[in-house]
Design a protein around this motif. Structure first.
Motif, short mmCIF file in Angstrom:
data_model
loop_
_atom_site.label_atom_id
_atom_site.label_comp_id
_atom_site.label_asym_id
_atom_site.label_seq_id
_atom_site.Cartn_x
_atom_site.Cartn_y
_atom_site.Cartn_z
N LEU A 1 12.31 1.00 0.99
CA LEU A 1 12.42 -0.03 -0.04
C LEU A 1 11.30 -1.03 0.07
O LEU A 1 10.90 -1.39 1.19
CB LEU A 1 13.78 -0.74 0.12
N ASP A 2 10.78 -1.50 -1.07
CA ASP A 2 9.81 -2.59 -1.04
C ASP A 2 10.28 -3.68 -2.00
O ASP A 2 11.16 -3.48 -2.84
CB ASP A 2 8.40 -2.11 -1.39
N VAL A 3 9.68 -4.86 -1.86
CA VAL A 3 10.16 -6.03 -2.59
C VAL A 3 10.02 -5.86 -4.10
O VAL A 3 10.80 -6.45 -4.88
CB VAL A 3 9.42 -7.30 -2.10
N GLU A 4 9.06 -5.07 -4.55
CA GLU A 4 8.86 -4.88 -5.99
C GLU A 4 10.02 -4.15 -6.65
O GLU A 4 10.14 -4.16 -7.88
CB GLU A 4 7.56 -4.09 -6.25
N HIS A 5 10.87 -3.52 -5.86
CA HIS A 5 11.99 -2.75 -6.41
C HIS A 5 13.34 -3.38 -6.07
O HIS A 5 14.37 -2.68 -6.05
CB HIS A 5 11.92 -1.30 -5.94
N ILE A 6 13.33 -4.68 -5.83
CA ILE A 6 14.57 -5.44 -5.61
C ILE A 6 14.79 -6.35 -6.81
O ILE A 6 13.95 -7.18 -7.14
CB ILE A 6 14.50 -6.27 -4.32
N THR A 7 15.91 -6.19 -7.47
CA THR A 7 16.30 -7.04 -8.59
C THR A 7 17.39 -8.00 -8.12
O THR A 7 18.41 -7.56 -7.57
CB THR A 7 16.84 -6.21 -9.76
N THR A 8 17.19 -9.30 -8.31
CA THR A 8 18.16 -10.30 -7.86
C THR A 8 18.72 -11.08 -9.05
O THR A 8 18.33 -10.86 -10.20
CB THR A 8 17.52 -11.30 -6.89
N ALA A 9 19.60 -12.02 -8.74
CA ALA A 9 20.21 -12.86 -9.78
C ALA A 9 19.16 -13.63 -10.56
O ALA A 9 19.39 -13.98 -11.74
CB ALA A 9 21.20 -13.83 -9.14
N TYR A 10 18.01 -13.88 -9.95
CA TYR A 10 17.00 -14.71 -10.59
C TYR A 10 16.04 -13.91 -11.46
O TYR A 10 15.14 -14.47 -12.07
CB TYR A 10 16.26 -15.52 -9.52
N ASP A 11 16.25 -12.60 -11.54
CA ASP A 11 15.43 -11.76 -12.42
C ASP A 11 16.02 -11.66 -13.82
O ASP A 11 15.35 -11.16 -14.74
CB ASP A 11 15.29 -10.34 -11.84
N VAL A 12 17.27 -12.10 -13.99
CA VAL A 12 17.95 -11.93 -15.28
C VAL A 12 18.70 -13.21 -15.64
O VAL A 12 19.08 -13.99 -14.77
CB VAL A 12 18.95 -10.75 -15.24
N SER A 13 18.89 -13.42 -16.93
CA SER A 13 19.68 -14.57 -17.37
C SER A 13 21.15 -14.18 -17.53
O SER A 13 22.03 -15.05 -17.51
CB SER A 13 19.14 -15.11 -18.70
N ARG A 14 21.41 -12.89 -17.70
CA ARG A 14 22.79 -12.40 -17.76
C ARG A 14 23.01 -11.45 -16.60
O ARG A 14 22.32 -10.45 -16.46
CB ARG A 14 23.05 -11.66 -19.08
N GLY A 15 23.97 -11.78 -15.75
CA GLY A 15 24.27 -10.92 -14.62
C GLY A 15 25.29 -9.84 -14.97
O GLY A 15 25.72 -9.72 -16.12
N LYS A 16 25.66 -9.04 -13.97
CA LYS A 16 26.72 -8.05 -14.16
C LYS A 16 27.99 -8.80 -14.61
O LYS A 16 28.24 -9.90 -14.15
CB LYS A 16 26.99 -7.33 -12.84
N PRO A 17 28.76 -8.24 -15.56
CA PRO A 17 28.80 -6.85 -16.03
C PRO A 17 27.84 -6.52 -17.18
O PRO A 17 27.92 -5.42 -17.72
CB PRO A 17 30.24 -6.70 -16.51
N ALA A 18 26.99 -7.45 -17.61
CA ALA A 18 25.98 -7.12 -18.61
C ALA A 18 25.04 -6.05 -18.04
O ALA A 18 24.86 -5.96 -16.82
CB ALA A 18 25.19 -8.36 -18.99
N PRO A 19 24.43 -5.24 -18.88
CA PRO A 19 23.54 -4.19 -18.38
C PRO A 19 22.21 -4.70 -17.86
O PRO A 19 21.48 -3.95 -17.21
CB PRO A 19 23.33 -3.30 -19.61
N ASP A 20 21.90 -5.97 -18.12
CA ASP A 20 20.57 -6.51 -17.84
C ASP A 20 20.05 -6.26 -16.42
O ASP A 20 18.88 -5.88 -16.26
CB ASP A 20 20.54 -8.01 -18.13
N PRO A 21 20.87 -6.47 -15.37
CA PRO A 21 20.32 -6.24 -14.03
C PRO A 21 19.84 -4.80 -13.82
O PRO A 21 18.77 -4.58 -13.23
CB PRO A 21 21.50 -6.57 -13.11
N TYR A 22 20.61 -3.83 -14.31
CA TYR A 22 20.19 -2.44 -14.12
C TYR A 22 19.07 -2.04 -15.06
O TYR A 22 18.22 -1.20 -14.71
CB TYR A 22 21.40 -1.50 -14.21
N LEU A 23 19.03 -2.63 -16.23
CA LEU A 23 17.88 -2.41 -17.12
C LEU A 23 16.61 -2.96 -16.47
O LEU A 23 15.53 -2.36 -16.57
CB LEU A 23 18.12 -3.05 -18.48
N SER A 24 16.74 -4.11 -15.81
CA SER A 24 15.61 -4.68 -15.07
C SER A 24 15.19 -3.74 -13.94
O SER A 24 14.00 -3.54 -13.68
CB SER A 24 15.98 -6.05 -14.50
N GLY A 25 16.19 -3.14 -13.27
CA GLY A 25 15.89 -2.18 -12.21
C GLY A 25 15.10 -1.00 -12.72
O GLY A 25 14.17 -0.51 -12.06
#
Length: 239
Positions: A146-170
């Motif tokens: 794993l490298d840091v470029e492939h880690i999505t955190t709460a601060y990468d999205v304005s809508r967290g789970k259960p919205a699809p945004d975190p995984y779409l960001s991934g």
């Protein structure tokens, strides 16, 4: 396992299942950390007059912490609080969590990552957490995969789970993969819901106390009882 993949493809009308990345949740998937999180949530919220049970902690796992707090304050105190106030409350939860004994790596996860990497498939993490110490620990424990470029955190999205945004960001962090080119591995109902909402093949691993139905009812494509069992079964999912 082929039956589950066939059902997935038919559900969305996709023509092929061709995984190029596996997106892991963190707490309860990579680390056996949810017992600590549950205690930290209950202790911290009590200081602000909020009652939070162990069940609440597991049921809301995966959401951004500030969103969980704002919801509970609204429900229990009838107040709408700002993100700034919610962040201050979440900082107290984080402080208590980081004072606790470090949670162990989940049994079976490194073996699973080794298999995934050997297949030439990328590995990412999509978490509702955002504290830098946790990110640093991810890189320390899983830096071979794993490298840091492939880690999505709460601060990468304005809508967290259960919205699809975190995984779409991934997906975007792997160059903009299509949903059928990834797999989500989750242990929480909100996380499963997010993976399904992103139309990604979603594997649930029930490492907590919630009934299996809590994960299956959110649309999980497969369910395993623990990470070791998923690791042992991996080659029957991705040939």
């Amino acid at each position: 396992m082929p039956e589950a993949i066939d059902r997935y493809l038919k559900k969305y009308g996709f023509k092929a299942f061709s995984p190029k990345a596996v997106l892991f949740d963190m707490d309860g998937v990579l680390y056996d950390s949810m017992p600590n999180h549950s205690i930290a949530w209950q202790k911290s919220m009590e200081k602000f007059g909020i009652k939070m049970t162990a069940h609440d902690a597991y049921a809301t796992e995966g959401a951004r912490g500030i969103d969980t707090i704002r919801t509970m304050v609204r429900q229990q105190q009838g107040r709408i609080i700002s993100e700034e106030e919610s962040q201050r409350m979440y900082d107290e939860k984080s402080r208590i969590f980081h004072e606790m004994k470090e949670a162990p790596v989940m049994p079976g996860i490194k073996e699973l990552m080794s298999q995934i990497a050997a297949q030439g498939i990328g590995i990412g993490v999509v978490t509702g957490s955002g504290q830098r110490p946790l990110i640093n620990r991810l890189l320390k424990d899983f830096g071979n995969y794993l490298d840091v470029e492939h880690i999505t955190t709460a601060y990468d999205v304005s809508r967290g789970k259960p919205a699809p945004d975190p995984y779409l960001s991934g997906l975007k962090k792997f160059g903009g993969l299509n949903p059928w080119e990834a797999i989500v591995v989750e242990n929480a109902p909100l996380g499963v819901e997010a993976g399904v909402a992103a139309r990604i093949f979603t594997i649930a691993v029930n490492t907590g106390p919630l009934p299996d139905e809590c994960l299956l009812d959110k649309g999980a494509d497969l369910l395993f009882p623990n990470m070791q069992n998923l690791s042992d079964s991996w080659k029957s999912i991705v040939l």
